[in-house]
Structure formats: structure tokens, C-alpha cells
Scaffold this active site. Sequence first.
Site, PDB file in Angstrom:
ATOM      1  N   ASN A   9       0.904  -1.150   0.012  1.00  0.00           N
ATOM      2  CA  ASN A   9       0.141  -0.003  -0.041  1.00  0.00           C
ATOM      3  C   ASN A   9       1.022   1.169   0.049  1.00  0.00           C
ATOM      4  O   ASN A   9       1.417   1.710   1.159  1.00  0.00           O
ATOM      5  CB  ASN A   9      -0.902  -0.023   1.240  1.00  0.00           C
ATOM      6  CG  ASN A   9      -1.683   1.328   1.242  1.00  0.00           C
ATOM      7  OD1 ASN A   9      -1.814   1.998   0.520  1.00  0.00           O
ATOM      8  ND2 ASN A   9      -2.495   1.440   2.497  1.00  0.00           N
ATOM      9  N   TRP A  10       0.890   1.926  -1.162  1.00  0.00           N
ATOM     10  CA  TRP A  10       2.115   3.030  -1.212  1.00  0.00           C
ATOM     11  C   TRP A  10       1.245   4.182  -0.833  1.00  0.00           C
ATOM     12  O   TRP A  10       2.080   5.373  -0.408  1.00  0.00           O
ATOM     13  CB  TRP A  10       2.303   3.178  -2.869  1.00  0.00           C
ATOM     14  CG  TRP A  10       2.949   2.074  -3.582  1.00  0.00           C
ATOM     15  CD1 TRP A  10       3.112   0.820  -2.940  1.00  0.00           C
ATOM     16  CD2 TRP A  10       3.503   1.872  -4.929  1.00  0.00           C
ATOM     17  NE1 TRP A  10       3.772   0.051  -3.869  1.00  0.00           N
ATOM     18  CE2 TRP A  10       4.116   0.884  -5.081  1.00  0.00           C
ATOM     19  CE3 TRP A  10       3.166   3.015  -6.027  1.00  0.00           C
ATOM     20  CZ2 TRP A  10       4.455   0.199  -6.424  1.00  0.00           C
ATOM     21  CZ3 TRP A  10       3.773   2.688  -7.015  1.00  0.00           C
ATOM     22  CH2 TRP A  10       4.517   1.326  -7.391  1.00  0.00           C
ATOM     23  N   LYS A  11      -0.021   4.092  -0.351  1.00  0.00           N
ATOM     24  CA  LYS A  11      -0.662   5.366   0.428  1.00  0.00           C
ATOM     25  C   LYS A  11      -0.304   6.730  -0.585  1.00  0.00           C
ATOM     26  O   LYS A  11      -0.270   6.641  -1.692  1.00  0.00           O
ATOM     27  CB  LYS A  11      -0.199   5.702   1.829  1.00  0.00           C
ATOM     28  CG  LYS A  11      -0.056   4.447   2.561  1.00  0.00           C
ATOM     29  CD  LYS A  11       0.129   4.594   4.115  1.00  0.00           C
ATOM     30  CE  LYS A  11      -0.230   3.099   4.768  1.00  0.00           C
ATOM     31  NZ  LYS A  11       0.156   3.181   6.252  1.00  0.00           N
ATOM     32  N   HIS A  96      -9.473   1.020   5.031  1.00  0.00           N
ATOM     33  CA  HIS A  96      -8.069   1.237   5.667  1.00  0.00           C
ATOM     34  C   HIS A  96      -8.194   2.128   6.980  1.00  0.00           C
ATOM     35  O   HIS A  96      -9.084   3.217   6.897  1.00  0.00           O
ATOM     36  CB  HIS A  96      -7.195   1.885   4.805  1.00  0.00           C
ATOM     37  CG  HIS A  96      -5.686   1.839   5.377  1.00  0.00           C
ATOM     38  ND1 HIS A  96      -5.360   2.674   5.874  1.00  0.00           N
ATOM     39  CD2 HIS A  96      -4.687   0.924   5.066  1.00  0.00           C
ATOM     40  CE1 HIS A  96      -3.982   2.526   6.454  1.00  0.00           C
ATOM     41  NE2 HIS A  96      -3.835   1.490   5.752  1.00  0.00           N
ATOM     42  N   GLU A  98      -6.640   4.722   7.844  1.00  0.00           N
ATOM     43  CA  GLU A  98      -6.326   6.224   7.831  1.00  0.00           C
ATOM     44  C   GLU A  98      -7.579   6.457   7.165  1.00  0.00           C
ATOM     45  O   GLU A  98      -8.041   7.993   7.370  1.00  0.00           O
ATOM     46  CB  GLU A  98      -5.147   6.253   6.792  1.00  0.00           C
ATOM     47  CG  GLU A  98      -4.004   6.039   7.399  1.00  0.00           C
ATOM     48  CD  GLU A  98      -2.847   5.431   6.761  1.00  0.00           C
ATOM     49  OE1 GLU A  98      -2.865   5.505   5.490  1.00  0.00           O
ATOM     50  OE2 GLU A  98      -1.768   4.953   7.455  1.00  0.00           O
ATOM     51  N   GLU A 168      -4.987  -4.602  10.767  1.00  0.00           N
ATOM     52  CA  GLU A 168      -3.863  -3.575  11.029  1.00  0.00           C
ATOM     53  C   GLU A 168      -4.293  -2.649  12.118  1.00  0.00           C
ATOM     54  O   GLU A 168      -5.030  -1.903  12.038  1.00  0.00           O
ATOM     55  CB  GLU A 168      -4.029  -2.816   9.949  1.00  0.00           C
ATOM     56  CG  GLU A 168      -3.633  -3.315   8.530  1.00  0.00           C
ATOM     57  CD  GLU A 168      -3.244  -2.455   7.527  1.00  0.00           C
ATOM     58  OE1 GLU A 168      -2.276  -2.477   7.050  1.00  0.00           O
ATOM     59  OE2 GLU A 168      -3.747  -1.496   7.038  1.00  0.00           O
ATOM     60  N   GLY A 174       3.074   2.720  10.942  1.00  0.00           N
ATOM     61  CA  GLY A 174       3.792   3.609  10.701  1.00  0.00           C
ATOM     62  C   GLY A 174       4.469   4.092  11.966  1.00  0.00           C
ATOM     63  O   GLY A 174       5.089   5.235  11.950  1.00  0.00           O
ATOM     64  N   SER A 214       3.789  -1.675  10.513  1.00  0.00           N
ATOM     65  CA  SER A 214       5.208  -1.703  10.801  1.00  0.00           C
ATOM     66  C   SER A 214       6.012  -2.813  10.520  1.00  0.00           C
ATOM     67  O   SER A 214       6.779  -3.254  11.199  1.00  0.00           O
ATOM     68  CB  SER A 214       5.431  -1.056  12.219  1.00  0.00           C
ATOM     69  OG  SER A 214       5.385   0.223  12.617  1.00  0.00           O
ATOM     70  N   GLY A 235       2.946  -0.849   4.298  1.00  0.00           N
ATOM     71  CA  GLY A 235       3.028   0.606   3.924  1.00  0.00           C
ATOM     72  C   GLY A 235       4.488   0.955   3.555  1.00  0.00           C
ATOM     73  O   GLY A 235       5.040   0.777   2.551  1.00  0.00           O
ATOM     74  N   GLY A 236       5.289   1.709   4.625  1.00  0.00           N
ATOM     75  CA  GLY A 236       6.438   1.904   4.317  1.00  0.00           C
ATOM     76  C   GLY A 236       7.514   0.888   3.718  1.00  0.00           C
ATOM     77  O   GLY A 236       8.162   1.541   2.818  1.00  0.00           O
TER      78      GLY A 236
HETATM   79  P1  13P Z   1       3.099   0.572   7.719  1.00  0.00           P
HETATM   80  O1  13P Z   1       3.867  -0.519   7.156  1.00  0.00           O
HETATM   81  O2  13P Z   1       4.010   1.972   7.101  1.00  0.00           O
HETATM   82  O3  13P Z   1       3.208   0.833   9.222  1.00  0.00           O
HETATM   83  O4  13P Z   1       1.666   0.839   7.176  1.00  0.00           O
HETATM   84  C1  13P Z   1       1.018  -0.339   7.278  1.00  0.00           C
HETATM   85  C2  13P Z   1      -0.399  -0.130   6.519  1.00  0.00           C
HETATM   86  O5  13P Z   1      -1.010   0.822   6.923  1.00  0.00           O
HETATM   87  C3  13P Z   1      -0.693  -1.004   5.240  1.00  0.00           C
HETATM   88  O6  13P Z   1      -1.840  -0.703   4.865  1.00  0.00           O
END
Ligand code: 13P
Length: 261
Positions: A9-11, A96, A98, A168, A174, A214, A235-236
Site C-alpha cells: 500500500n503505497w498510500k 483502511h 487512515e 492492522e 507507521g 510496521s 506501507g513504508g
Molecule cells: P506501515 O507498514 O507503514 O506501518 O503501514 C501499514 C499499512 O497501513 C498498510 O496498509
Amino acid sequence: MRRPFVGGNWKMNTDLESGTVLAQTLAAQWKQNADVCDVVLFPPFPYLQSVARAIDGSSLALGAQDVSSEVNGALTGEVSAEMLIDIGVTWVLVGHSERRHRLGEPDSLVAEKFAMAIASGLSVVLCVGETLLQRSAGNAHEIVVSQLSSAFERIPSDALERVVIAYEPVWAIGTGVAATAEDAQGAHGVIREFIGSRYDSELASGIRIVYGGSLVPGNAKTIFAAPGVDGGLLGGASLKAADFLSICSSAMIGIATGSAG
Ligand code: 13P
């Protein structure tokens, strides 16, 4: 045996050039077939088509980070399931954290989006998870179950093969603080139990449940080896080709060595 699933997930990250290069690199270096491991990229909307071209002919699949709950019409800024399908998207993220917590999406809207995506023929990664406050109050599992109850209200049993549930926990996203393998195992068990009671035990043992929050190359193997953890949503770490590929490999190894859960 459930097929591992890893999503990147590149956000709201990358740009046209870096996103295209990232996708090209992953497509060139990921050699496993999709029938042994699903690897799905979720770039930002404007880069979907360029990523689609970059991964064409590879085993990687294309996903979008969100989808409208409506078919079409006067909804400024929204993107429909049909539009996504039109450009080669096969997966979408729904719910998600966020979107739930930073953009205020209620359970009811998550449920509508989920139902629309499924009815349109897309595959869905449904995200659930508790906040730190909810966890501290001892309500983590209760929150996850209430998010699931609402989301699965209108999902027929024959659609479950197109569903992956991502656990999640919001406090792990994050933050650099991943859940422990035991935490993930516990929550995944609760999720599987929910599917068993909402549908049946066969569907519960078949549905894929992945962990997100994470994940990095250093912790992925341990978390993926936990019973009932079928992969990850990153994510990251999905923005770095080497890290992402290492975690994809860990998903295949970890899940092969972990028990069914
Ligand atoms: P991180 O891997 O950056 O913690 O993000 C996880 C995430 O929200 C994937 O959808």
C-alpha cells in the site's frame, strides 16, 4: 493450505517516475507465480495505469487504495469500481484505518464500499483494527468483531474467495512498533472465529487473514510464522523494492513453516 498474500500500500507516496520504476523493478525481480503467492501493488490513483503497464506480463496484480460505494453519477472526486476495472485493477482496499480515522469513514460506508466492490467483481482487502485507546481499554477484539459484523452484512458466502482480511492495529501503523506474533495470532483467531460463526467452518479455514503495521524485513518472518497469519499488508516497506521483495519471500517461507491456525 492458504495461498500467501502480500500487498504493498503505497498510500500518498511516490511520483509518476519513481512509482513506475518501483513497479518495473518489482515486476522484473519477483519470479514466483501468482498461484503460489498473491503479490498486489496499491499505487495512488493517478499512477494506476502507468503501474499497470509496468507490471504487464508479470505475476504482480494491480490494486486501488479506495473505491466509491456508488455506481456512477454526480460524486465529485470519487472513483467507481467500473472505472477501476476498466484500467486493469483487480483488487481494492476497503476500510483502511487512515480512511476510517483520519477521513472519518464510518463502518456503514465501509460496508457499502465493500458490497459494491464485491458486486462489481473486484477482489477486496478489508482492513480492520483497533486504536491504542481501544486496546488499552481491553476492547481490541470487540472492536474488530464489530467492524467485521458491519462489513460482512451484505457479503454472500460465494464471494469470500475474493476477500482478504487485513488485521492492522492502528497503533502499529507507521509507528515502528509492530504487533507481536502472539498479538497477531490472537486477533487473527478472533477474525477466523467470526467468519466461522457468520458463515461456516470451511469458509473460516479458507479465508486469508494478513497482518499490517510496521512490517519490515527484520520482523516479517516471525510474524508470518504465527499460526493463522497468511501474509502482510505493507506501507513504508513497500516503497523500497529490496525490502518489499524480502518480505514477499518471507511470506512464502513463514507461511509454509507456520501451522494452519
Ligand atoms: P506501515 O507498514 O507503514 O506501518 O503501514 C501499514 C499499512 O497501513 C498498510 O496498509
